[in-house]
Design a protein around this motif. Structure first.
Motif, PDB file in Angstrom:
ATOM      1  N   PRO A  45       0.802  -1.229   0.000  1.00  0.00           N
ATOM      2  CA  PRO A  45       0.000   0.000   0.000  1.00  0.00           C
ATOM      3  C   PRO A  45       0.834   1.279   0.000  1.00  0.00           C
ATOM      4  O   PRO A  45       1.856   1.376   0.678  1.00  0.00           O
ATOM      5  CB  PRO A  45      -0.814  -0.116   1.288  1.00  0.00           C
ATOM      6  N   ASP A  46       0.364   2.245  -0.788  1.00  0.00           N
ATOM      7  CA  ASP A  46       1.002   3.550  -0.894  1.00  0.00           C
ATOM      8  C   ASP A  46      -0.105   4.604  -0.906  1.00  0.00           C
ATOM      9  O   ASP A  46      -1.243   4.319  -1.274  1.00  0.00           O
ATOM     10  CB  ASP A  46       1.829   3.622  -2.179  1.00  0.00           C
ATOM     11  N   ASP A  47       0.242   5.830  -0.530  1.00  0.00           N
ATOM     12  CA  ASP A  47      -0.804   6.856  -0.427  1.00  0.00           C
ATOM     13  C   ASP A  47      -1.280   7.319  -1.801  1.00  0.00           C
ATOM     14  O   ASP A  47      -0.638   7.078  -2.822  1.00  0.00           O
ATOM     15  CB  ASP A  47      -0.361   8.021   0.447  1.00  0.00           C
ATOM     16  N   GLU A  48      -2.419   7.990  -1.799  1.00  0.00           N
ATOM     17  CA  GLU A  48      -3.070   8.411  -3.038  1.00  0.00           C
ATOM     18  C   GLU A  48      -2.177   9.289  -3.895  1.00  0.00           C
ATOM     19  O   GLU A  48      -2.086   9.100  -5.109  1.00  0.00           O
ATOM     20  CB  GLU A  48      -4.372   9.149  -2.717  1.00  0.00           C
ATOM     21  N   ALA A  49      -1.511  10.262  -3.282  1.00  0.00           N
ATOM     22  CA  ALA A  49      -0.678  11.182  -4.060  1.00  0.00           C
ATOM     23  C   ALA A  49       0.428  10.436  -4.799  1.00  0.00           C
ATOM     24  O   ALA A  49       0.676  10.698  -5.984  1.00  0.00           O
ATOM     25  CB  ALA A  49      -0.085  12.250  -3.140  1.00  0.00           C
ATOM     26  N   ASP A  50       1.100   9.501  -4.123  1.00  0.00           N
ATOM     27  CA  ASP A  50       2.156   8.736  -4.773  1.00  0.00           C
ATOM     28  C   ASP A  50       1.599   7.860  -5.890  1.00  0.00           C
ATOM     29  O   ASP A  50       2.216   7.719  -6.946  1.00  0.00           O
ATOM     30  CB  ASP A  50       2.899   7.863  -3.754  1.00  0.00           C
ATOM     31  N   CYS A  51       0.435   7.275  -5.669  1.00  0.00           N
ATOM     32  CA  CYS A  51      -0.179   6.428  -6.694  1.00  0.00           C
ATOM     33  C   CYS A  51      -0.591   7.249  -7.916  1.00  0.00           C
ATOM     34  O   CYS A  51      -0.413   6.811  -9.054  1.00  0.00           O
ATOM     35  CB  CYS A  51      -1.374   5.671  -6.114  1.00  0.00           C
ATOM     36  N   CYS A  52      -1.114   8.440  -7.686  1.00  0.00           N
ATOM     37  CA  CYS A  52      -1.477   9.308  -8.814  1.00  0.00           C
ATOM     38  C   CYS A  52      -0.240   9.707  -9.614  1.00  0.00           C
ATOM     39  O   CYS A  52      -0.253   9.684 -10.843  1.00  0.00           O
ATOM     40  CB  CYS A  52      -2.213  10.550  -8.309  1.00  0.00           C
ATOM     41  N   ARG A  53       0.838  10.048  -8.913  1.00  0.00           N
ATOM     42  CA  ARG A  53       2.086  10.374  -9.610  1.00  0.00           C
ATOM     43  C   ARG A  53       2.591   9.179 -10.408  1.00  0.00           C
ATOM     44  O   ARG A  53       3.080   9.330 -11.530  1.00  0.00           O
ATOM     45  CB  ARG A  53       3.154  10.833  -8.606  1.00  0.00           C
ATOM     46  N   ALA A  54       2.465   7.996  -9.841  1.00  0.00           N
ATOM     47  CA  ALA A  54       2.918   6.786 -10.536  1.00  0.00           C
ATOM     48  C   ALA A  54       2.113   6.563 -11.819  1.00  0.00           C
ATOM     49  O   ALA A  54       2.678   6.205 -12.859  1.00  0.00           O
ATOM     50  CB  ALA A  54       2.805   5.572  -9.614  1.00  0.00           C
ATOM     51  N   ILE A  55       0.807   6.778 -11.764  1.00  0.00           N
ATOM     52  CA  ILE A  55      -0.030   6.649 -12.963  1.00  0.00           C
ATOM     53  C   ILE A  55       0.385   7.679 -14.002  1.00  0.00           C
ATOM     54  O   ILE A  55       0.509   7.366 -15.188  1.00  0.00           O
ATOM     55  CB  ILE A  55      -1.530   6.756 -12.609  1.00  0.00           C
ATOM     56  N   GLN A  56       0.630   8.905 -13.575  1.00  0.00           N
ATOM     57  CA  GLN A  56       1.050   9.943 -14.504  1.00  0.00           C
ATOM     58  C   GLN A  56       2.396   9.615 -15.151  1.00  0.00           C
ATOM     59  O   GLN A  56       2.571   9.836 -16.352  1.00  0.00           O
ATOM     60  CB  GLN A  56       1.151  11.295 -13.786  1.00  0.00           C
ATOM     61  N   ARG A  57       3.336   9.099 -14.377  1.00  0.00           N
ATOM     62  CA  ARG A  57       4.661   8.760 -14.923  1.00  0.00           C
ATOM     63  C   ARG A  57       4.588   7.595 -15.906  1.00  0.00           C
ATOM     64  O   ARG A  57       5.309   7.560 -16.886  1.00  0.00           O
ATOM     65  CB  ARG A  57       5.616   8.386 -13.784  1.00  0.00           C
ATOM     66  N   THR A  58       3.710   6.635 -15.634  1.00  0.00           N
ATOM     67  CA  THR A  58       3.648   5.411 -16.430  1.00  0.00           C
ATOM     68  C   THR A  58       2.794   5.558 -17.684  1.00  0.00           C
ATOM     69  O   THR A  58       3.014   4.853 -18.665  1.00  0.00           O
ATOM     70  CB  THR A  58       3.106   4.260 -15.566  1.00  0.00           C
ATOM     71  N   THR A  59       1.823   6.447 -17.648  1.00  0.00           N
ATOM     72  CA  THR A  59       0.891   6.617 -18.764  1.00  0.00           C
ATOM     73  C   THR A  59       0.981   8.050 -19.288  1.00  0.00           C
ATOM     74  O   THR A  59       1.800   8.830 -18.829  1.00  0.00           O
ATOM     75  CB  THR A  59      -0.559   6.330 -18.313  1.00  0.00           C
ATOM     76  N   ASP A  60       0.085   8.375 -20.199  1.00  0.00           N
ATOM     77  CA  ASP A  60       0.046   9.744 -20.729  1.00  0.00           C
ATOM     78  C   ASP A  60      -1.000  10.611 -20.031  1.00  0.00           C
ATOM     79  O   ASP A  60      -1.405  11.641 -20.554  1.00  0.00           O
ATOM     80  CB  ASP A  60      -0.210   9.713 -22.233  1.00  0.00           C
ATOM     81  N   VAL A  61      -1.438  10.220 -18.845  1.00  0.00           N
ATOM     82  CA  VAL A  61      -2.410  11.012 -18.090  1.00  0.00           C
ATOM     83  C   VAL A  61      -1.741  12.335 -17.707  1.00  0.00           C
ATOM     84  O   VAL A  61      -0.677  12.334 -17.083  1.00  0.00           O
ATOM     85  CB  VAL A  61      -2.907  10.245 -16.839  1.00  0.00           C
TER      86      VAL A  61
END
Length: 158
Positions: free
Chosen positions: A26-42
């Motif tokens: 588990p990781d916090d929401e902010a880190d998970c959102c950053r991870a999605i942004q880094r991995t995808t084109d979001v």
């Protein structure tokens, strides 16, 4: 619990990439959102948060008191279609209006407009365009999951 979020539809490979960006621990929401942004084109955090919630609705993620984490749920269309129907607000209702005659997003919206909660209608003066777009997203996701077929005339049951 049914989740209200329905971000713009993307491919199954996008969902796989977004899900893979989330850790098993588990990781916090902010880190998970950053991870999605880094991995995808979001492009932004708000959109990443919508996809994070959508992944949770599809049972591809879970949330604990320590944050979000990736599940081992199979990324299969049938499994995703079932989770989509059960866990995303409006999905079942939109799918239920589809038949053998194609329906446009506007047709589907008119058929399900009565499910829009009263507080959503009162929250903004122009709620209809927002919910029409939401129905468009639901229909497009249904097609991605094989729960609907998209034709030149609209959407129909598969």
């Amino acid at each position: 619990m049914r989740y209200k979020v329905a971000p713009p539809a993307r491919s199954l490979s996008f969902l796989a990439d977004a899900r893979a960006a989330i850790p098993l621990v588990p990781d916090d929401e902010a880190d998970c959102c950053r991870a999605i942004q880094r991995t995808t084109d979001v492009p932004d955090r708000e959109t990443a948060r919508e996809y994070l919630t959508f992944l949770r609705a599809l049972a591809l993620l879970e949330e604990s008191d320590r944050g979000y984490y990736r599940t081992r749920t199979a990324l299969e269309r049938d499994t995703l279609a079932a989770a989509f129907r059960e866990n995303v607000f409006g999905a079942a209702e939109v799918l239920d209006v589809l038949g053998t005659d194609p329906r446009t997003a506007d047709d589907a919206f008119e058929a399900v407009r009565n499910i829009v909660p009263r507080w959503e209608r009162e929250r903004r003066a122009n709620w209809e365009p927002v919910w029409r777009t939401r129905v468009e997203h639901l229909l497009a996701w249904a097609a991605v999951f094989g729960a609907a077929r998209h034709t030149d005339a609209g959407f129909e049951a598969p």
